[in-house]
Scaffold this motif. Structure first.
Motif, PDB file in Angstrom:
ATOM      1  N   GLU A  60     -10.060  11.283   6.874  1.00  0.00           N
ATOM      2  CA  GLU A  60      -9.011  10.274   6.927  1.00  0.00           C
ATOM      3  C   GLU A  60      -8.804   9.772   8.345  1.00  0.00           C
ATOM      4  N   GLN A  63     -11.668   7.446   9.205  1.00  0.00           N
ATOM      5  CA  GLN A  63     -11.541   6.187   8.480  1.00  0.00           C
ATOM      6  C   GLN A  63     -10.553   5.261   9.177  1.00  0.00           C
ATOM      7  N   HIS A 128     -13.073   2.506   0.335  1.00  0.00           N
ATOM      8  CA  HIS A 128     -11.957   3.400   0.653  1.00  0.00           C
ATOM      9  C   HIS A 128     -10.846   2.673   1.396  1.00  0.00           C
ATOM     10  N   GLU A 148     -10.416   6.649  -2.763  1.00  0.00           N
ATOM     11  CA  GLU A 148     -11.421   7.681  -2.507  1.00  0.00           C
ATOM     12  C   GLU A 148     -12.332   7.791  -3.724  1.00  0.00           C
TER      13      GLU A 148
END
Length: 319
Positions: A60, A63, A128, A148
């Motif tokens: 995360e 990302q 995502h 996800e």
């Protein structure tokens, strides 16, 4: 990453000690890279970040840092840098699947999806990042799921093939990811996967300065470790290629200069590819890129044939 491949640290968090691909013990520490510390398997060559954070938290964080803004991925300059890759992807896909339906995970700029659609393929996308997902949906008008991949319920939907290009190195659990792919592809359907090559000439020569190391790359595959992961997840290898691209050689040049100066890329420093995307937007930049393409072609051709190009491109079939 499963608990079988880790042990708890002094504060209860996790650290890699056993290779998640071949289960060999004693992962060697590769420290002070551009992506932090990694652990490398001495048997299959697989590498993964040596972080005390859970893999999902690493994922995360990476990302948000690298893909929260759509501007880098959707610009014209990025398409210039992608062109070689897209041509090779189309060549490989059309060889095995002349027509049909494909679900692409992590479409990034959407340029590969656009090229496949132009060739008559039926595309569906999974992204995502909400920012990128919405931008791609508006631009291409394709069916796009946001979230996800492993957690999305696709019902009984299946496709002729799955495609992911430079996604697998970012996921928190590659085995769950590959198994989910297999569940979405019809029997005897295909997977087309590209990921950085931890067995490439650049990676071996540059060591900890390799451009493959990045805070966003939770793991790096060799041909052997990727084949092991595929077999464990319901796939059988059909073809393995190692393309070598111009933009990757530009990143190698940057990493080499950094190695000579004795440093690594600082946390938060822009990724080289993002910098190149802006540089080649101008006419002089495009001319310079064309010159680099010509000058590096002999070396790139040798790497491709020797299996040491900077990308692993896999064709797999559902077992």
């Amino acid at each position: 990453m499963g608990s079988a491949t880790q042990r708890a640290g002094h504060d209860g968090r996790q650290r890699n000690t056993v290779c998640e691909c071949c289960e060999a013990p004693g992962m060697e520490l590769v420290d002070d890279t551009a992506g932090g510390n990694y652990r490398k398997c001495g048997v299959c060559g697989h590498e993964s970040q040596d972080s005390l954070l859970p893999a999902t938290d690493q994922f995360e964080s990476a990302q948000r840092e690298h893909f929260g803004d759509s501007s880098m991925c959707l610009g014209t300059a990025m398409h210039v840098l992608e062109r070689e890759r897209i041509v090779e992807r189309l060549r490989v896909i059309s060889k095995y699947l002349p027509a049909g339906s494909i679900v692409e995970i992590g479409p990034g700029s959407g340029n590969t999806a656009q090229a496949l659609t132009d060739r008559g393929y039926e595309l569906a996308l999974v992204e995502h990042s909400p920012v990128l997902g919405e931008a791609i949906r508006e631009r291409l008008g394709l069916e796009t799921w946001v979230g996800e991949f492993e957690q999305i319920d696709f019902g009984e939907r299946t496709f002729d093939a799955y495609a992911s290009f430079h996604v697998l190195e970012h996921v928190a659990d590659e085995n769950a990811h590959l198994a989910k792919e297999a569940s979405m592809v019809r029997p005897e359907g295909y997977a087309f996967i590209a990921t950085p090559n931890a067995g490439s000439a650049e990676h071996r020569v540059l060591g900890r300065h390799s451009p493959n190391y990045s805070s966003a790359h939770l793991r790096l595959f060799t041909a052997e470790s990727l084949e092991r992961a595929l077999l464990a997840s319901g796939w059988k290898l059909v073809e393995l290629l190692t393309p070598s691209y111009t933009d990757a050689h530009l990143r190698v040049a940057t990493a080499s200069l950094r190695a000579i100066r004795g440093g690594t890329r600082a946390a938060g420093e822009p990724q080289p590819r993002a910098s190149y995307a802006g540089a080649v937007a101008s006419r002089p930049g495009q001319l310079a890129l064309s010159a680099a393409r010509v000058l590096t072609w002999p070396l790139r051709a040798v790497q491709y044939r020797a299996g040491m190009g900077n990308e692993l491109m896999i064709v797999a079939r559902r077992a």
